[in-house]
Enzyme design. Structure first.
Site: not given
Ligand code: DSN
Length: 424
Positions: A51, A53, A196, A222, A225, A231
């Protein structure tokens, strides 16, 4: 990578089955990728037990001397990679990161504006059933009939609705986003502008897609990707150094503090330190020249795949792609997106059903499929292989109702996929 033996045989069996599915098939959901062994090692480490925080140097727990260093490395690498003065690496994933941006910059009931999910946006960009559409007065823009962002229409809507925040980003848009035009629109109504870049972050790093940094007020991505990490998410901004302990005024200069306070105590508790470590590893990988080559190859592969699919009579939204993904309208193939997703899945090609602009069908069984090249490119596939992949997609769609033929295709695809191992 071989999996360490587990005592929990039920879960071990499923992990092995999922690994086999990935190894023996072609992962073409454009938001998915295959992480490195180092990223997986960090995720499976003892850091998950801790932990912490707060932020490095300002924690509410003892024993944080090592996780402080981990988080500082992750923050420094994010800053270097994207050229910003401040990075928050604690958001658990993309949706919580976007939630933090709203929490930091607007109040419940304020007007916010984003691209509709059904035209390539994301749920958190103001979908009526999402927190962003229920907490705020959400106004949604769409694309034009051909699937391109229509900046004149966005400008007109902004003037009419006067949003306090415009969130610009996409999950199913195959073209370049013009950040300067969006900046002008935001300035015309005095709105904060958030980008984003979850889908395209790896392409931004590679210079394939223009960066929003220096144009927008705050950028979110994110990490799992095209950036090829675990993640998680990064929230990036320039401005005054963060002071998460003091409530600042809502100004662009104060965005670092506003974001840090929105994450904790605003929305989250303890950061996931194993995830932060894995993000640090992935960002270290993304800082290498090899990663830039990877990002460029993703786009070359997508462009080749789009050409090959078009040659085979597929109807691509906007007529092609400039990035890592494409949306294919299956109406002229007499299949729905759901049927297309299923047929391709039986052949070992994983895609997802997706709406097309002005889709007459329901989102549960829309007209299209969305597919992309990040994961195949990680496995070392290039333009030559994309020609073969297009041929298999064509065969699977043509034989969508013949499970035997699809099974045979799967065997052929598995033999091919095994020649392109996942990262080890
Ligand atoms: N779920 C993601 C996607 O597949 O584009 C977006 O958050």
């Amino acid at each position: 990578m071989t999996q360490a033996s587990m005592k929990d045989k039920a879960i071990e069996k499923l992990i092995k089955a999922e690994t086999k599915r990935q190894v023996e098939g072609l992962e073409m959901i454009p938001s998915e990728n295959h992480t490195s062994a180092d990223v997986l090692a960090a995720l499976g480490s003892r850091l998950t037990d801790k932990y912490s925080e707060g932020y490095p140097g300002q924690r509410y727990y003892g024993g944080c001397e090592f996780v402080d260093q981990v988080e500082n490395i992750a923050r420094d690498r994010a800053k270097e990679l994207f050229g910003v003065s401040h990075a928050n690496v604690q958001a658990y994933s993309g949706s919580p990161a976007n939630q933090a941006i709203y929490f930091a910059l607007v109040d419940p009931g304020d007007t916010v504006m984003g691209l509709s999910l059904f035209y390539g946006g994301h749920m958190t960009h103001g979908l009526k059933v999402n927190f962003s559409g229920t907490t705020y007065n959400s106004v949604q823009y769409t694309t034009d009939k051909d699937g391109f962002l229509d900046y004149d229409a966005i400008a007109e809507l902004a003037l009419q609705e006067k949003p306090k925040l415009i969130i610009a980003g996409t999950t199913a848009y195959p073209r370049i986003i013009d950040w300067q035009k969006l900046r002008k629109i935001a300035d015309s109504v005095g709105a904060f502008l958030a980008a984003d870049i979850s889908h395209i972050a790896g392409l931004v790093v590679a210079g394939v897609h223009p960066s929003p940094i220096g144009i927008v007020d705050v950028t979110m991505t994110t990490t799992h990707k095209t950036l090829r990490g675990p993640r998680g998410a990064l929230i990036l901004a320039n401005g005054n150094p963060s002071n998460p302990l003091k409530k600042p005024e809502r100004t662009v200069e104060n965005i670092p503090s506003l974001i840090d306070r929105a994450i904790i105590p605003g929305l989250q508790g303890g950061p996931h330190n194993h995830q932060t470590a894995a993000i640090a590893v992935a960002l270290g990988e993304a800082l290498t020249p090899e990663f830039k080559e990877y990002g460029k190859q993703i786009a070359k592969n997508a462009s080749k795949l789009a050409d090959e699919l078009t040659k085979r009579g597929f109807n691509l939204v906007t007529g092609g792609t400039d990035n890592h993904l494409m949306v294919v309208d299956l109406n002229n193939k007499d299949l729905s997106g759901k049927q297309g997703e299923k047929a391709l899945g039986l052949a070992g090609i994983t895609v997802n059903k997706n709406t097309v602009p002005f889709d007459p069908r329901s989102p549960y069984d829309p007209s299209g499929i969305r597919l992309g090249t990040p994961a195949l490119t990680t496995r070392g596939m290039k333009e030559k292989e994309m020609e073969q992949v297009a041929e298999w997609i064509d065969q699977a769609i043509k034989n969508a109702s013949d499970e035997k033929k699809l099974g045979n295709l799967h065997k052929e695809i598995t033999d091919f996929a095994l020649k392109f191992p996942l990262p080890s």
